[in-house]
Design a protein around this motif. Structure first.
Motif, PDB file in Angstrom:
ATOM      1  N   GLY A  70       0.654  -1.411  -0.202  1.00 43.23           N
ATOM      2  CA  GLY A  70      -0.603   0.229  -0.184  1.00 43.23           C
ATOM      3  C   GLY A  70       0.911   1.528  -0.210  1.00 43.23           C
ATOM      4  O   GLY A  70      -0.125   2.747   0.066  1.00 43.23           O
ATOM      5  N   LEU A  71       2.085   1.366   0.130  1.00 46.70           N
ATOM      6  CA  LEU A  71       3.094   2.243  -0.273  1.00 46.70           C
ATOM      7  C   LEU A  71       3.382   2.839  -1.301  1.00 46.70           C
ATOM      8  O   LEU A  71       4.582   1.671  -1.610  1.00 46.70           O
ATOM      9  N   ASP A  72       3.088   3.152  -2.747  1.00 45.93           N
ATOM     10  CA  ASP A  72       3.673   3.006  -3.770  1.00 45.93           C
ATOM     11  C   ASP A  72       4.354   4.458  -3.727  1.00 45.93           C
ATOM     12  O   ASP A  72       4.082   5.274  -3.054  1.00 45.93           O
ATOM     13  N   ASP A  77      -1.565  10.900  -4.975  1.00 45.72           N
ATOM     14  CA  ASP A  77      -1.727  11.976  -4.137  1.00 45.72           C
ATOM     15  C   ASP A  77      -1.206  12.598  -2.802  1.00 45.72           C
ATOM     16  O   ASP A  77      -0.311  11.595  -2.253  1.00 45.72           O
ATOM     17  N   PRO A  78      -1.511  14.284  -2.628  1.00 48.82           N
ATOM     18  CA  PRO A  78      -0.532  14.727  -1.967  1.00 48.82           C
ATOM     19  C   PRO A  78      -0.967  14.440  -0.537  1.00 48.82           C
ATOM     20  O   PRO A  78      -0.206  14.633   0.241  1.00 48.82           O
ATOM     21  N   GLU A  79      -1.820  13.947  -0.369  1.00 47.91           N
ATOM     22  CA  GLU A  79      -2.152  14.000   1.083  1.00 47.91           C
ATOM     23  C   GLU A  79      -1.895  12.790   1.597  1.00 47.91           C
ATOM     24  O   GLU A  79      -1.008  12.665   2.716  1.00 47.91           O
ATOM     25  N   LEU A  80      -1.409  12.203   0.520  1.00 52.41           N
ATOM     26  CA  LEU A  80      -0.611  10.365   1.394  1.00 52.41           C
ATOM     27  C   LEU A  80       0.667  10.051   0.950  1.00 52.41           C
ATOM     28  O   LEU A  80       1.447   9.653   2.234  1.00 52.41           O
ATOM     29  N   ARG A  81       1.657  11.302   0.014  1.00 56.90           N
ATOM     30  CA  ARG A  81       2.289  11.018   0.206  1.00 56.90           C
ATOM     31  C   ARG A  81       3.522  10.959   1.606  1.00 56.90           C
ATOM     32  O   ARG A  81       4.402  10.505   1.884  1.00 56.90           O
ATOM     33  N   PRO A  82       3.125  12.291   2.721  1.00 58.94           N
ATOM     34  CA  PRO A  82       3.948  12.038   3.950  1.00 58.94           C
ATOM     35  C   PRO A  82       4.044  10.872   4.606  1.00 58.94           C
ATOM     36  O   PRO A  82       4.344  10.874   5.235  1.00 58.94           O
ATOM     37  N   LEU A  83       2.393  10.146   4.442  1.00 57.31           N
ATOM     38  CA  LEU A  83       2.267   9.007   5.282  1.00 57.31           C
ATOM     39  C   LEU A  83       3.912   7.901   4.862  1.00 57.31           C
ATOM     40  O   LEU A  83       4.149   6.665   5.671  1.00 57.31           O
ATOM     41  N   TYR A  88       8.834   5.091   5.386  1.00 55.08           N
ATOM     42  CA  TYR A  88      10.069   4.407   5.642  1.00 55.08           C
ATOM     43  C   TYR A  88      10.871   5.295   6.304  1.00 55.08           C
ATOM     44  O   TYR A  88      11.859   4.355   6.602  1.00 55.08           O
ATOM     45  N   LEU A  89      10.914   6.322   6.761  1.00 56.83           N
ATOM     46  CA  LEU A  89      11.959   6.850   8.136  1.00 56.83           C
ATOM     47  C   LEU A  89      11.552   5.793   8.929  1.00 56.83           C
ATOM     48  O   LEU A  89      12.571   6.219  10.038  1.00 56.83           O
ATOM     49  N   LYS A  90      10.449   5.680   9.523  1.00 55.85           N
ATOM     50  CA  LYS A  90      10.765   4.591  10.017  1.00 55.85           C
ATOM     51  C   LYS A  90      11.060   3.469  10.558  1.00 55.85           C
ATOM     52  O   LYS A  90      12.407   2.492  11.173  1.00 55.85           O
ATOM     53  N   ALA A  91      10.982   3.118   9.064  1.00 58.84           N
ATOM     54  CA  ALA A  91      12.483   1.538   8.858  1.00 58.84           C
ATOM     55  C   ALA A  91      13.338   1.837   8.905  1.00 58.84           C
ATOM     56  O   ALA A  91      13.915   1.354   9.079  1.00 58.84           O
ATOM     57  N   LEU A  92      13.907   3.218   8.225  1.00 59.78           N
ATOM     58  CA  LEU A  92      14.884   3.530   8.754  1.00 59.78           C
ATOM     59  C   LEU A  92      15.156   3.206  10.042  1.00 59.78           C
ATOM     60  O   LEU A  92      16.737   2.779  10.187  1.00 59.78           O
ATOM     61  N   LEU A 127       6.378  11.821 -13.256  1.00 62.56           N
ATOM     62  CA  LEU A 127       6.427  10.448 -11.799  1.00 62.56           C
ATOM     63  C   LEU A 127       7.379  11.047 -11.228  1.00 62.56           C
ATOM     64  O   LEU A 127       7.596  10.553  -9.724  1.00 62.56           O
ATOM     65  N   LEU A 128       8.748  11.154 -11.495  1.00 65.08           N
ATOM     66  CA  LEU A 128      10.531  11.177 -10.752  1.00 65.08           C
ATOM     67  C   LEU A 128       9.698  12.303  -9.942  1.00 65.08           C
ATOM     68  O   LEU A 128      10.379  12.400  -8.822  1.00 65.08           O
ATOM     69  N   GLU A 129       8.936  13.125 -10.072  1.00 59.42           N
ATOM     70  CA  GLU A 129       8.735  14.513  -9.831  1.00 59.42           C
ATOM     71  C   GLU A 129       7.733  14.583  -8.358  1.00 59.42           C
ATOM     72  O   GLU A 129       8.617  14.769  -7.077  1.00 59.42           O
ATOM     73  N   ARG A 130       7.300  13.216  -8.237  1.00 58.48           N
ATOM     74  CA  ARG A 130       5.944  12.321  -7.378  1.00 58.48           C
ATOM     75  C   ARG A 130       6.971  11.525  -6.247  1.00 58.48           C
ATOM     76  O   ARG A 130       7.108  11.672  -5.017  1.00 58.48           O
ATOM     77  N   VAL A 131       7.953  10.774  -6.723  1.00 60.90           N
ATOM     78  CA  VAL A 131       8.306   9.993  -6.757  1.00 60.90           C
ATOM     79  C   VAL A 131      10.032  11.093  -5.794  1.00 60.90           C
ATOM     80  O   VAL A 131      10.656   9.824  -4.187  1.00 60.90           O
ATOM     81  N   HIS A 132      10.748  11.948  -5.650  1.00 56.00           N
ATOM     82  CA  HIS A 132      11.088  12.943  -5.100  1.00 56.00           C
ATOM     83  C   HIS A 132      10.387  13.288  -3.958  1.00 56.00           C
ATOM     84  O   HIS A 132      11.173  13.085  -3.055  1.00 56.00           O
ATOM     85  N   ALA A 133       9.113  13.471  -4.382  1.00 61.34           N
ATOM     86  CA  ALA A 133       8.599  14.204  -2.982  1.00 61.34           C
ATOM     87  C   ALA A 133       8.662  13.577  -1.910  1.00 61.34           C
ATOM     88  O   ALA A 133       8.494  13.469  -0.579  1.00 61.34           O
TER      89      ALA A 133
END
Length: 271
Positions: A70-72, A77-83, A88-92, A127-133
């Motif tokens: 569920g973590l593409d 969706d800009p509201e979902l990206r921070p989640l 990912y940060l928690k896993a790090l 697509l690349l811009e969304r990935v970087h966000a």
């Protein structure tokens, strides 16, 4: 070509069964305990403790598989990206606390992208811009912790797309991973190149490999030798990599680890 040392993907609870093989030869271990929602929330501290206990005495290289369900990495969706970034940060954090220096994440590229990227202006760039966000804060955190994010092919058809994405960050904290089974499945389903081409395209950006075999129909995660992959050529390509990637058996049935290792060893490919 000299044989290459291989390790395995396991949960903390599965390490003891293979402890002598893993620990005595200082093999690579990829822990797969930190991929779920529960693992990164309610069960987080318990899993950290279990991983530390299971790894005590291990002096080989370590990594973890990061969250993905569920973590593409390409989320519109800009509201979902921070989640997604937060997961990912928690896993790090988990990786850092158990002494892992790699974390596997899944590629956002698939056949749809390969076939549509030139169909309308800005498709690839957007697509690349969304990935970087999503990923910019994660790559920065990985740099700060001395951890390398390795991006695994899932439905990738053209390995150069994922490589270009990694290049776009300009950071040593993000590199490439290859799942041999996924690459072969993409060949059979979507006309992708063979597994050794994925390896050679990655070159010295390759830092991690999931070793698994399959029949070309489904993502079987069988032991090497049970499916269709031509392992001698895969290992010839791996032998050309100067980056010394983590090489880990990722098998559905962990009891098949000795069998998969024995098959590759008897071919003179693994040690």
């Amino acid at each position: 070509m000299p044989p290459l040392k291989i390790g395995a993907c396991l949960t903390a609870g599965e390490i003891e069964t293979h402890r002598e093989w893993l620990f005595d030869a200082e093999r690579d271990i990829e822990l797969q305990d930190f991929g779920s929602y529960k693992a990164l929330t309610a069960e987080f501290e318990d899993r950290i403790s279990a991983a530390r206990a299971a790894l005590e005495g291990h002096t080989g290289r370590r990594g973890i598989h990061g969250p993905y369900e569920g973590l593409d990495m390409d989320n519109k969706d800009p509201e979902l990206r921070p989640l997604i970034t937060a997961r990912y940060l928690k896993a790090l954090e988990a990786a850092d606390r158990i002494g892992a220096r790699q974390m596997v994440l899944h590629s956002p590229y698939r056949r749809w992208y390969a076939m549509n990227r030139l169909a309308k202006p800005g498709y690839a760039e957007n697509l690349l811009e969304r990935v970087h966000a999503i990923m910019d804060p994660v790559v920065q955190a990985a740099e700060d912790k001395g951890i390398t994010l390795v991006i695994e092919n899932i439905l990738d058809v053209d390995p150069s797309h994922r490589r270009a994405m990694v290049d776009s960050f300009g950071s040593k904290a993000i590199a490439l991973s290859i799942d041999t089974g996924h690459a072969h499945l993409a060949r059979r389903m979507s006309g992708a190149p063979p597994v050794d081409y994925f390896v050679r395209d990655a070159g010295n950006q390759l830092e991690h490999v999931h070793l698994q075999d399959l029949d070309g129909h489904a993502d079987r995660h069988w032991a090497p030798g049970e499916g269709e992959i031509h392992w001698p050529e895969v290992f010839r390509a791996l032998g050309e990599c100067e980056s010394e990637p983590h090489l880990v058996l990722e098998l559905r049935n962990k009891a098949d680890i000795p069998k998969g290792f024995a098959y590759l060893s008897e071919l003179g490919l693994a040690c």
